[in-house]
Design a protein around this motif. Structure first.
Motif, PDB file in Angstrom:
ATOM      1  N   SER A  77       2.803   3.895 -10.801  1.00 57.42           N
ATOM      2  CA  SER A  77       1.590   3.542 -11.165  1.00 57.42           C
ATOM      3  C   SER A  77       1.448   2.945 -12.678  1.00 57.42           C
ATOM      4  CB  SER A  77       0.494   4.599 -10.995  1.00 57.42           C
ATOM      5  OG  SER A  77       0.857   5.667 -12.137  1.00 57.42           O
TER       6      SER A  77
ATOM      7  N   PRO B 120      -4.637   3.028  -8.941  1.00 60.62           N
ATOM      8  CA  PRO B 120      -4.119   3.985  -8.149  1.00 60.62           C
ATOM      9  C   PRO B 120      -2.642   4.138  -7.881  1.00 60.62           C
ATOM     10  CG  PRO B 120      -4.495   2.328  -6.634  1.00 60.62           C
ATOM     11  CD  PRO B 120      -5.055   1.899  -8.061  1.00 60.62           C
ATOM     12  N   GLN B 121      -2.019   5.122  -7.645  1.00 58.76           N
ATOM     13  CA  GLN B 121      -0.850   5.205  -7.336  1.00 58.76           C
ATOM     14  C   GLN B 121      -0.390   4.337  -6.205  1.00 58.76           C
ATOM     15  OE1 GLN B 121       1.448   9.051  -7.347  1.00 58.76           O
ATOM     16  NE2 GLN B 121       0.337   9.715  -9.318  1.00 58.76           N
ATOM     17  N   HIS B 122       0.762   3.653  -6.220  1.00 52.12           N
ATOM     18  CA  HIS B 122       1.285   2.860  -4.799  1.00 52.12           C
ATOM     19  C   HIS B 122       2.702   3.649  -4.245  1.00 52.12           C
ATOM     20  CE1 HIS B 122      -1.672  -0.494  -5.356  1.00 52.12           C
ATOM     21  NE2 HIS B 122      -1.302  -0.321  -6.497  1.00 52.12           N
ATOM     22  N   PHE B 123       2.623   3.694  -3.104  1.00 50.33           N
ATOM     23  CA  PHE B 123       3.671   4.066  -2.341  1.00 50.33           C
ATOM     24  C   PHE B 123       4.708   3.314  -1.697  1.00 50.33           C
ATOM     25  CE2 PHE B 123       2.497   8.757  -2.685  1.00 50.33           C
ATOM     26  CZ  PHE B 123       1.177   8.644  -2.953  1.00 50.33           C
ATOM     27  N   GLY B 124       6.011   3.547  -1.577  1.00 48.95           N
ATOM     28  CA  GLY B 124       7.001   3.269  -0.710  1.00 48.95           C
ATOM     29  C   GLY B 124       6.861   3.492   0.726  1.00 48.95           C
TER      30      GLY B 124
END
Lengths: 113, 115
Positions: free
Chosen positions: B94, B103-107
């Motif tokens: 983030s 927001p946080q982005h995910f793998g």
């Protein structure tokens, strides 16, 4: 201890139904509440809520935050089988100046045809 | 395409072995995070880093180690001291600071199992 509680933990509905998912929280230094959708792999971002009473909408999904009562709801109208997923609620905690997310256990939604 | 790449997708660990999970991002994000997800559980924070060469323990850091030598990379090592490593591991990133409202982005995650 910070915590985020989601309910129900599991829900099975038929296509076309409307569902409401709940998230309550106790976090020391609240900054925002986020909803994610997780199918098989990566959680995908749905909404970020920072202010009370302001509804956010995206198509058939909507969400609202109540900072006085410390909860949020996620509504899905006219559900489709593609809505089947785990919906995660997370609260951003700014304790210690660090931006950390505290997650609930998720609500597993199954939409049957 | 900007995003977060985790590898491998599946990993098997033998007893007494250390394994390293890779996480690379090209979003130019300052902060990176590692989470563990067990069946029926939410995500629990293992370690996080808000700047290169600095990182902090999360709620369940015991048995894990990390490094942050480059902004783009945040590898997680699951050591032999982690007695129950079987789980789904997610990396996120983030923007940091102020009221970024991002927001946080995910793998896509790495699924680790014991052999």
């Amino acid at each position: 201890e910070d915590k985020v509680v989601q309910s129900p933990l599991s829900l099975v509905v038929h296509e076309g139904d409307t569902v409401t998912l709940n998230c309550s929280y106790e976090v020391t230094n609240f900054r925002s509440l986020l909803w994610y959708k997780q199918e098989k792999k990566a959680p995908t971002f749905l909404f970020m809520l920072t202010s009370s009473g302001i509804e956010k909408k995206s198509g058939r999904l909507s969400s609202i935050l109540d900072k006085k009562e410390l909860f949020s709801i996620l509504n899905i109208t006219a559900t489709q089988t593609g809505d089947s997923a785990v919906y995660l609620c997370a609260v951003e905690d700014m304790r210690g100046g660090s931006e950390k997310l505290v997650f609930g256990k998720g609500t597993k939604l199954t939409v049957n045809p | 395409d900007g995003g977060i790449t985790q590898s491998p997708k599946y990993l098997f660990r033998k007893e007494g072995q250390n394994v390293t999970l890779s996480c690379e991002q090209n979003l130019n994000h300052d902060a990176m995070y590692w989470y563990r997800q067990d069946p029926g559980q939410g995500l629990r924070l293992i370690y996080y880093s808000q700047i290169v060469n600095d990182f902090q323990k999360g709620d369940i850091a015991e048995g894990y180690s990390v490094s942050r030598e480059k902004k783009e990379s945040f590898p997680l090592t699951v050591t032999s001291a982690q007695k129950n490593p079987t789980a789904f591991y997610l990396c996120a990133s983030s923007i940091v600071g102020g009221y970024s409202n991002q927001p946080q982005h995910f793998g896509d995650g790495t699924r680790l199992s014991i052999l």
